[in-house]
Design an enzyme around this catalytic site. Sequence first.
Site, PDB file in Angstrom:
ATOM      1  N   HIS A 157     -15.362   1.202  -2.729  1.00 46.39           N
ATOM      2  CA  HIS A 157     -14.271   0.392  -2.170  1.00 46.39           C
ATOM      3  C   HIS A 157     -13.384   1.175  -1.200  1.00 46.39           C
ATOM      4  O   HIS A 157     -12.281   0.739  -0.896  1.00 46.39           O
ATOM      5  CB  HIS A 157     -13.437  -0.210  -3.307  1.00 46.39           C
TER       6      HIS A 157
ATOM      7  N   TYR B  25       0.829  -1.214   0.000  1.00 48.18           N
ATOM      8  CA  TYR B  25       0.000   0.000   0.000  1.00 48.18           C
ATOM      9  C   TYR B  25       0.856   1.252   0.000  1.00 48.18           C
ATOM     10  O   TYR B  25       0.518   2.245  -0.643  1.00 48.18           O
ATOM     11  CB  TYR B  25      -1.002   0.000   1.166  1.00 48.18           C
TER      12      TYR B  25
ATOM     13  N   SER C 142     -13.747  -3.456 -15.688  1.00 47.46           N
ATOM     14  CA  SER C 142     -13.734  -4.738 -16.390  1.00 47.46           C
ATOM     15  C   SER C 142     -15.046  -5.488 -16.186  1.00 47.46           C
ATOM     16  O   SER C 142     -15.317  -6.465 -16.869  1.00 47.46           O
ATOM     17  CB  SER C 142     -12.567  -5.596 -15.888  1.00 47.46           C
TER      18      SER C 142
ATOM     19  N   ASN D  21     -12.873   3.067  -7.569  1.00 50.80           N
ATOM     20  CA  ASN D  21     -11.484   3.474  -7.362  1.00 50.80           C
ATOM     21  C   ASN D  21     -11.249   3.983  -5.954  1.00 50.80           C
ATOM     22  O   ASN D  21     -12.132   4.571  -5.333  1.00 50.80           O
ATOM     23  CB  ASN D  21     -11.090   4.557  -8.371  1.00 50.80           C
ATOM     24  N   VAL D  22     -10.029   3.783  -5.497  1.00 47.76           N
ATOM     25  CA  VAL D  22      -9.663   4.198  -4.146  1.00 47.76           C
ATOM     26  C   VAL D  22      -8.653   5.344  -4.197  1.00 47.76           C
ATOM     27  O   VAL D  22      -8.114   5.752  -3.185  1.00 47.76           O
ATOM     28  CB  VAL D  22      -9.074   2.998  -3.353  1.00 47.76           C
TER      29      VAL D  22
END
Length: 239
Positions: free
Chosen positions: A118, A67, A187, A102-103
């Site tokens: 998320h 991360y 996707s 998206n984060v």
Amino acid sequence: MSNKLEQVKERLYSSSRVVVLTGAGISAESGVPTFRGAEGLWKNYRAEELATPEAFKKDPQLVWEWYNWRREKIAPVRPNAAHYALAELEKRFRIFTLITQNVDGLHSIAGSHPIELHGSIWRVKCTECGLSEENRDVPIKILPRCRCGGMQRPAVVWFGEALDPEITEMAFSASTDADFMIVIGTSGVVQPAASLAGIAKNAGAYIMEVNPDPTPITRIAEASFRGKAGEIVPLFLLD
Ligand code: NAD
Ligand code: ZN
């Protein structure tokens, strides 16, 4: 494409409840790697091996190092033309919901108000007391600790984890009510985000997709624009 573009635009601007669903592909042109692309690998680990509660339990140091690497990559990154076009589009509709998987936080930097399905890579959460807080340190101190002494984890939803029920409910109800849904750069294989398009479709929404490649969503989309989000999405602003 121009004729089709005009037709779809007309349909969009005659809609009153617009939902946009975005995935990693919208940030690709900003330089954020997608999980499934070649750049998605770190030290030969796949995201699916690191973004899990099991991986964190087994080796929190390793997961935090990954991360930290992602935060280092994302920190200098700027939104691209697609993020900015969506922030502009939000102003043109009274009911407009942006749902992102998206984060990276790029939608907010561009001026949008996304539902972050998320979570965010810029937030951490205590594994003991549950306190969630912003943390923008790059590099982040590994292992980060809460004021209660508990170990903190990234405040993101990992593979195999449930989504926040309130956030899920907001996303599902917006999708059920939508009359136009735009799906960009996803996707379509990560649930439940992938099923939101199906829900909107069943409830009668017009589905439009923007992606360089076909996806499972293509089958239910009335219109598919094959190309990069940064090139296609700005075309949908009225001039
Ligand atoms: P994915 O990696 O599975 O799929 C990305 C999709 O984007 C693909 O269909 C690809 O064809 C498309 N794409 C690539 N370049 C594009 C471009 N320039 N314009 C438009 N589309 C483009 O991503 P996903 O569906 O979002 O699912 C992966 C999961 O990984 C999500 O849960 C997400 O939270 C997480 N993730 C987030 C980020 C981020 O925050 N930027 C990055 C990687 C992964
Ligand atoms: Zn705590």
